[in-house]
Design an enzyme around this catalytic site. Structure first.
Site, PDB file in Angstrom:
ATOM      1  N   HIS A  64       1.184  -1.464  -0.477  1.00 45.35           N
ATOM      2  CA  HIS A  64       0.557  -0.178   0.098  1.00 45.35           C
ATOM      3  C   HIS A  64       0.691   1.296  -0.238  1.00 45.35           C
ATOM      4  O   HIS A  64       2.116   0.965  -0.415  1.00 45.35           O
ATOM      5  CB  HIS A  64      -0.987  -0.025   1.153  1.00 45.35           C
ATOM      6  CG  HIS A  64      -0.080   0.118   2.216  1.00 45.35           C
ATOM      7  ND1 HIS A  64       0.918  -0.700   3.412  1.00 45.35           N
ATOM      8  CD2 HIS A  64      -0.199   0.610   3.457  1.00 45.35           C
ATOM      9  CE1 HIS A  64       0.545  -0.562   4.459  1.00 45.35           C
ATOM     10  NE2 HIS A  64      -0.060   0.390   4.391  1.00 45.35           N
ATOM     11  N   HIS A  66       1.612   4.009   1.791  1.00 43.09           N
ATOM     12  CA  HIS A  66       1.975   4.592   3.164  1.00 43.09           C
ATOM     13  C   HIS A  66       3.675   4.574   2.860  1.00 43.09           C
ATOM     14  O   HIS A  66       4.278   3.696   2.427  1.00 43.09           O
ATOM     15  CB  HIS A  66       1.195   3.690   4.351  1.00 43.09           C
ATOM     16  CG  HIS A  66       0.225   4.551   4.509  1.00 43.09           C
ATOM     17  ND1 HIS A  66      -0.652   3.078   5.988  1.00 43.09           N
ATOM     18  CD2 HIS A  66      -0.892   5.193   4.530  1.00 43.09           C
ATOM     19  CE1 HIS A  66      -1.807   4.205   5.322  1.00 43.09           C
ATOM     20  NE2 HIS A  66      -1.580   5.077   4.487  1.00 43.09           N
ATOM     21  N   ASP A  68       6.246   4.636   5.194  1.00 39.21           N
ATOM     22  CA  ASP A  68       6.799   3.610   5.576  1.00 39.21           C
ATOM     23  C   ASP A  68       6.529   2.232   5.232  1.00 39.21           C
ATOM     24  O   ASP A  68       7.579   0.996   5.591  1.00 39.21           O
ATOM     25  CB  ASP A  68       6.786   3.619   7.073  1.00 39.21           C
ATOM     26  CG  ASP A  68       5.136   2.731   7.568  1.00 39.21           C
ATOM     27  OD1 ASP A  68       4.186   3.080   6.321  1.00 39.21           O
ATOM     28  OD2 ASP A  68       4.778   2.477   8.630  1.00 39.21           O
ATOM     29  N   HIS A  69       5.832   2.422   3.467  1.00 36.66           N
ATOM     30  CA  HIS A  69       6.382   0.923   3.349  1.00 36.66           C
ATOM     31  C   HIS A  69       6.755   1.206   1.511  1.00 36.66           C
ATOM     32  O   HIS A  69       7.208   0.422   0.345  1.00 36.66           O
ATOM     33  CB  HIS A  69       4.658   0.496   2.933  1.00 36.66           C
ATOM     34  CG  HIS A  69       4.697   0.231   4.193  1.00 36.66           C
ATOM     35  ND1 HIS A  69       4.166  -1.475   4.592  1.00 36.66           N
ATOM     36  CD2 HIS A  69       3.711   0.749   5.354  1.00 36.66           C
ATOM     37  CE1 HIS A  69       3.763  -1.250   5.710  1.00 36.66           C
ATOM     38  NE2 HIS A  69       3.522  -0.188   6.241  1.00 36.66           N
ATOM     39  N   HIS A 125      -7.630  -1.195   5.336  1.00 35.18           N
ATOM     40  CA  HIS A 125      -6.287  -0.452   6.103  1.00 35.18           C
ATOM     41  C   HIS A 125      -5.933   1.529   5.435  1.00 35.18           C
ATOM     42  O   HIS A 125      -6.020   2.481   5.526  1.00 35.18           O
ATOM     43  CB  HIS A 125      -5.026  -1.031   5.934  1.00 35.18           C
ATOM     44  CG  HIS A 125      -3.569   0.473   6.984  1.00 35.18           C
ATOM     45  ND1 HIS A 125      -3.643   0.269   8.285  1.00 35.18           N
ATOM     46  CD2 HIS A 125      -2.536   0.687   6.241  1.00 35.18           C
ATOM     47  CE1 HIS A 125      -2.461   0.977   8.217  1.00 35.18           C
ATOM     48  NE2 HIS A 125      -1.831   0.758   6.426  1.00 35.18           N
ATOM     49  N   ASP A 148       0.075  -4.197   5.900  1.00 34.41           N
ATOM     50  CA  ASP A 148      -0.717  -3.894   7.577  1.00 34.41           C
ATOM     51  C   ASP A 148      -1.791  -3.630   7.443  1.00 34.41           C
ATOM     52  O   ASP A 148      -2.607  -3.620   8.139  1.00 34.41           O
ATOM     53  CB  ASP A 148      -0.759  -2.065   7.190  1.00 34.41           C
ATOM     54  CG  ASP A 148       0.829  -1.563   7.369  1.00 34.41           C
ATOM     55  OD1 ASP A 148       1.687  -2.364   8.001  1.00 34.41           O
ATOM     56  OD2 ASP A 148       0.845   0.017   7.724  1.00 34.41           O
ATOM     57  N   HIS A 186       5.355  -5.106  10.307  1.00 32.39           N
ATOM     58  CA  HIS A 186       5.342  -4.202  11.931  1.00 32.39           C
ATOM     59  C   HIS A 186       5.556  -5.219  12.637  1.00 32.39           C
ATOM     60  O   HIS A 186       5.056  -6.138  12.345  1.00 32.39           O
ATOM     61  CB  HIS A 186       3.933  -3.361  12.668  1.00 32.39           C
ATOM     62  CG  HIS A 186       4.477  -1.857  11.363  1.00 32.39           C
ATOM     63  ND1 HIS A 186       5.211  -0.756  11.259  1.00 32.39           N
ATOM     64  CD2 HIS A 186       3.255  -1.783  10.335  1.00 32.39           C
ATOM     65  CE1 HIS A 186       4.574   0.163  10.431  1.00 32.39           C
ATOM     66  NE2 HIS A 186       4.325  -0.206   9.698  1.00 32.39           N
TER      67      HIS A 186
HETATM   68 ZN   LIG Z   1      -0.047   1.614   6.467  1.00 29.85          ZN
END
Ligand SMILES: [Zn+2]
Length: 291
Positions: A64, A66, A68-69, A125, A148, A186
């Site tokens: 996805h 975001h 941090d990905h 998410h 996530d 995570h």
């Molecule tokens: Zn995320």
């Protein structure tokens, strides 16, 4: 400093968690020469790991949009050099670096390393979130990269999708074979289990998993991968049909919980607050401690 090389090896592939930021993992899947990287939110530790083993990155899988990905993809592509790498990502999300847009039913097929994964749409998410699933073969379990959507003993927050979508996504993943190895993005296991213990106080598997996960973290090891079978036993978000979970919700919130979706909504909302309360208290006792 990397986490210990993951002992999971199947079909000649290793699955290595490369930690970054506070609690993210990029998963490096490698045959020892070539590598696929899942959700490299930060390039430097991934490049450093691949460089140390002289791995050639041929593909990146994104679950996805975001940061941090996806934040490390550009720098990782520079590291890949002239031959470059294919970047697979969700068809319903706009990510500039994606070269292959993948939706439900799409098949990722690579020769170097030899790797096949099916894409499962898992909205909730984010609106277009996808998961990657390597089917089981010849005595080797399936491997799931749920980003996530599904965590060890938890699930992602509802940031774009509806509760209905998220519950359906989790139901789909929970129906995969129990032996399926699960590689979330995570390391949230311990804090998720704190919550799981409150949701289902008499679940002994939750308690013993909390102890063993705590020991792993103290030894500096990841608690992942988990399995679908294990999650069905310890993850409150996959257990919204359980009488104890519903009883705890009724007692806590004083509202009827007539069906699974109601239980899921209350559970997800409570979890968001649960984390908030913990942060608030910790911050009160030790200002700046969590930053
Ligand atoms: Zn995320």
């Amino acid at each position: 400093m990397f986490a210990n090389p993951n002992p999971n090896m199947a079909n000649g592939l290793e699955y290595i968690p490369v930690p970054f930021f506070t609690d993210n993992y990029a998963w490096v899947i490698t045959d020892g020469s070539y590598a696929v990287v899942v959700d490299p939110g930060h390039a430097e530790p991934v490049i450093s790991y691949c460089h140390s083993r002289k791995l050639i990155v041929t593909a990146v899988l994104l679950t996805h949009h975001h940061a941090d990905h996806v934040g490390g993809v550009e720098d990782l592509l520079r590291f890949c050099g002239r031959k470059g790498a294919s970047v697979f990502g969700p068809a319903l999300e706009r990510i500039g670096t994606v070269t292959c847009r993948a939706g439900e039913g799409f098949e990722v097929r690579l020769n170097e390393p030899k790797f096949v994964a099916h894409v499962i749409a898992t909205p909730g998410h984010t609106a277009g979130h996808i998961s990657y699933y390597q089917l089981p073969e010849q005595g080797c379990p399936g491997h799931l990269f749920p980003g996530d959507t599904l965590f060890a003993s938890g699930c992602g927050r509802l940031l774009e999708g509806t509760a209905e979508e998220m519950l359906e996504s989790l139901d789909t993943l929970a129906e995969l074979p129990p032996s399926t190895l699960v590689f979330p993005a995570h390391e949230y296991t311990l804090s998720n289990l704190e919550f799981a213990k409150v949701c289902e106080p008499s679940n002994l598997q939750v308690r013993s998993w909390y102890d063993s996960a705590g020991a792993l973290r103290e030894a500096g090891k990841p608690t992942l991968p988990t399995t679908i079978g294990h999650e069905r036993n310890v993850n409150p978000f996959l257990r919204v049909q359980e009488a104890e979970v519903r009883d705890v919700l009724v007692e806590r919130f004083g509202v009827p919980v007539p069906h699974r979706l109601a239980a899921f909504i209350l559970l997800r909302a409570w979890k968001d607050l649960f984390q908030g309360e913990f942060r608030e208290l910790a911050e009160k006792w030790a200002p700046g401690f969590l930053n």
